[in-house]
Enzyme design. Structure first.
Site, mmCIF file in Angstrom:
data_model
loop_
_atom_site.group_PDB
_atom_site.id
_atom_site.type_symbol
_atom_site.label_atom_id
_atom_site.label_comp_id
_atom_site.label_asym_id
_atom_site.label_seq_id
_atom_site.Cartn_x
_atom_site.Cartn_y
_atom_site.Cartn_z
ATOM 1 N N GLU A 40 0.859 -1.179 0.000
ATOM 2 C CA GLU A 40 0.000 0.000 0.000
ATOM 3 C C GLU A 40 0.893 1.226 0.000
ATOM 4 O OE1 GLU A 40 -3.942 -1.614 2.399
ATOM 5 O OE2 GLU A 40 -2.573 -0.248 3.399
ATOM 6 N N ASP A 51 -5.750 8.389 11.067
ATOM 7 C CA ASP A 51 -4.439 7.903 11.488
ATOM 8 C C ASP A 51 -4.034 8.360 12.878
ATOM 9 O OD1 ASP A 51 -3.331 6.360 9.252
ATOM 10 O OD2 ASP A 51 -3.718 8.200 8.131
ATOM 11 N N TYR A 166 -10.978 -4.689 2.923
ATOM 12 C CA TYR A 166 -10.108 -4.281 4.019
ATOM 13 C C TYR A 166 -10.962 -4.195 5.281
ATOM 14 C CZ TYR A 166 -6.367 -1.548 6.342
ATOM 15 O OH TYR A 166 -5.385 -1.099 7.182
#
Ligand code: PLP
Lengths: 259, 398
Positions: A40, A51, A166
């Site tokens: 990725e 994040d 995912y």
């Protein structure tokens, strides 16, 4: 076509341009040689809301030296030329893609040999035009599935995804510790009910033990923060790109060997 | 993102703008919120409870005040002030905080998080959490904590936990990032009480609805006082909540000009201001598609304004649609013009506005002299200046 050669497969995330593009390239090649099935390529963004602190800092460093989406695509092209068989995914927040121009981005991504794209803040319902463009170019749109997603939403995610799904291992941002036998396992079970696609589990997979545990119920595991942390620590010691790459390669071998 | 035509009637879309751009983890919570709000909106009991709190706790209705000396001084249009500064906690923000806190309580959420820029939304949230006995965590940029220090103390006094944010430009945008990270982590137990007409659907619509009372009152009040509608309604625009709140009731009155005032900052060079319609372009930030100050690679630009509440790189999506359709006009006022306007209003009317609201006053000062004496302007005084005394001491010799 995205496929996992090993079982479980290993997906490695790298924030491109941290601390510079030469290091990212060396790290990615080393990760591939150590057995990563999918890379990725993270596009740095000024406001990475999904994040945790480690990847936030990596983004900041990458932006400070001017890394742009175009640079990430060029990096992908270089990697593709050296390692023709590896699966390459662009991992980005949506805004840099929109600013570049979605049609132009998709076209260029295909040209450089990218296999799929994951836009973190793009949900299926908002992805109409994006999916059409991806489909035309035979790129795999990869969407997130979350422990909070209802079964109805998981169906939509499964129907819209290609390559793999995912699965976000827990509620939260990247980097924090995950109980890989909790939410994540339940989620994979629910996804498997509505999809035949491989499922990769990510967010907080930090070591061989986690990797092995995830491998018992999922097709692959994503390792991000743990790799970015090694890059951060190594570059803080002013290690050469080759030395940083070697450290990441060693880590990946160690994670995979125990399974 | 979605093309304007096909997007027109999708809930949460304003023309091409708005939508939901969030990580999947938040989607269930947004859907739950959307459903709960739709239900509450139709529920007479909810509306009655809210109306009562707005009246007896917040102090509604707020007056519409004729600024006679300011009008004389400017020598043109009659200037009226909508006095949201008189509300409990000192700004319009309490309208929305009360509405959402009532909703959170109905949804059974016990932990409330919020972001704040100027601190007014943080104070309003801390206040309603104290009123309802809810746990309250407020994220605030470190730079804003410095310049709005008094409000930090107020929030703590009210029992809220204030968490400083050190990332980015350490202002409102960074506080929202951190609040979103908290929400994505604690989404099952936590209600995110967003403070402006921003973010992912249903926030822009819901926050607007809770502020529509401003325009509803103002419209009735001006009809009563003057027997006619105003020629212009002027409001400052940070995320856009006070402006959309006063604009909305006038949108169908096509002859009423709607004027939003953004922060012109030090200059109109990127990084020196927060005027999204002067240098911004459509993009996605923090859940919504709207005008955005960004560089050529889609990275969000830093912003500057003397007022923390307007210091934000994006703008509520409904304003983006009103801008593109031409129904509202967006201008900006510089830091300097704002300080002058604040001083003028203080001395001519005995009303010290918040620095945010003073941007709207600055536009009225430019516009009123060019208008006819029988014409009317309403300025939304979104808040009072008490919180700004520190910055004002640094910038004005009184
Ligand atoms: C008094 C006052 N006015 C205006 C604003 C700007 O917000 P909005 O554009 O949502 O009204 C703020 C925000 O902090 C404020 O405190």
């Amino acid at each position: 076509m995205i496929f996992f050669r090993s079982q479980p497969g290993l997906v490695a995330y790298v924030t491109c341009g941290d601390p510079d593009l030469a290091t990212s390239r060396a790290v990615i090649l080393s990760a591939i040689d150590a057995g990563a099935d999918v890379i990725e390529l993270g596009v740095p963004f000024s406001d990475p809301v999904a994040d945790g602190p480690v990847i936030q800092r990596a983004s900041e460093r990458a932006l400070k030296n001017g890394t742009r989406l175009e640079d990430v695509l060029t990096l992908a092209e270089g990697v593709r030329n050296s390692r023709p068989l590896t699966n390459l995914i662009i991992f980005s927040y949506l805004n840099p893609l929109i600013r570049y121009g979605l049609p132009k981005f998709v076209k260029r991504a295909k040209e450089v040999g990218v296999d799929g794209v994951l836009a973190v803040d793009l949900i299926v319902e908002e992805a109409g035009e994006y999916r059409l463009l991806m489909e035309k170019s035979h790129l795999a749109p990869i969407f997130l599935a979350a422990p909070t997603s209802t079964d109805a939403r998981l169906k939509k995610v499964a129907a819209a995804s290609k390559g793999f799904i995912y699965a976000v291992a827990r509620t939260g941002v990247t980097g924090a510790k995950t109980d890989v036998r909790g939410d994540a396992q339940q989620l994979v079970k629910r996804i498997k009910k509505s999809s035949k696609l491989p499922v990769a589990v990510g967010f907080g997979i930090a070591n061989a033990e986690d990797f092995q545990a995830v491998g018992k119920y999922a097709d692959a595991a994503v390792i991000g923060t743990a790799i970015v942390k090694i890059i951060e620590e190594q570059s803080a010691k002013a290690a050469s790109p080759e030395a940083v790459a070697a450290a990441v390669g060693k880590f990946i071998r160690c994670v995979k060997k125990t399974t | 993102m979605a093309r304007a035509k096909e997007a027109k009637n999708i809930p949460g879309r304003f023309g091409a703008y708005g939508g939901r751009y969030v990580p999947e983890t938040l989607m269930a919570a947004l859907e739950e919120l959307e459903a709960a709000y739709a239900k509450a909106k139709k529920d007479k009991k909810f509306q009655r409870e809210l109306a009562e709190l707005l009246a007896n706790f917040a102090g509604r209705p707020t007056p519409l005040f004729f600024a006679e000396r300011l009008t004389k001084k400017l020598g043109g249009a009659k200037v009226y002030l909508k006095r949201e500064d008189l509300l409990h906690t000192g700004a319009h923000k309490i309208n929305n905080a009360l509405g959402q806190a009532l909703l959170a309580r109905r949804m059974g959420k016990k932990r409330i998080i919020a972001e704040t820029g100027a601190g007014q939304h943080g104070v309003a949230t801390a206040t309603v959490c104290a009123l309802f006995g809810l746990e309250c965590v407020v994220y605030m940029g470190a730079e804003d904590m410095r310049r709005q220090e008094l409000n930090v103390f107020r929030m703590r006094l009210l029992g809220a936990e204030v968490r400083g944010v050190e990332s980015g430009s350490r202002t409102l945008k960074d506080a929202i990032n951190e609040a979103m990270r908290d929400w994505v982590t604690n989404v099952r137990s936590t209600y995110y009480l967003l403070g402006s007409a921003l973010g992912a659907h249903p926030y822009p619509t819901m926050v607007r609805d809770f502020h529509r009372v401003i325009g509803r009152e103002a419209r009735a009040q001006i009809l009563k006082a003057e027997g006619k509608l105003p020629n212009a309604v002027i409001a400052c625009v940070g995320g856009g909540s006070n402006a959309i709140g006063i604009f909305h009731e006038f949108i169908r009155d096509k002859k009423v000009k709607l004027i939003g005032v953004e922060a012109g900052g030090r200059s109109l060079a990127l990084g020196e201001h927060a005027a999204r319609f002067s240098g911004g372009s459509p993009g996605v930030l923090q859940g919504t598609y709207s005008y955005l100050l960004q560089n050529e690679s889609g990275q969000v630009a830093t912003t500057h304004s003397i007022s923390a509440g307007l210091d934000y790189p994006s703008i509520g999506p409904e304003h983006a649609a009103l801008h593109d359709s031409g129904r509202a006009e967006y201008v900006n006022a510089s830091d300097k013009e704002t300080l002058e306007a604040l001083a003028l209003l203080s001395r001519t009317e005995g009303i010290i506005p918040a620095l945010e609201s003073a941007h709207a006053v600055a536009e009225a000062i430019k516009r009123a002299p060019k208008m006819k004496k029988r014409e009317i302007i309403i300025i939304n005084i979104s808040g009072r200046g008490d919180k700004d005394m520190g910055i004002l001491q640094e910038n004005i010799r009184a």
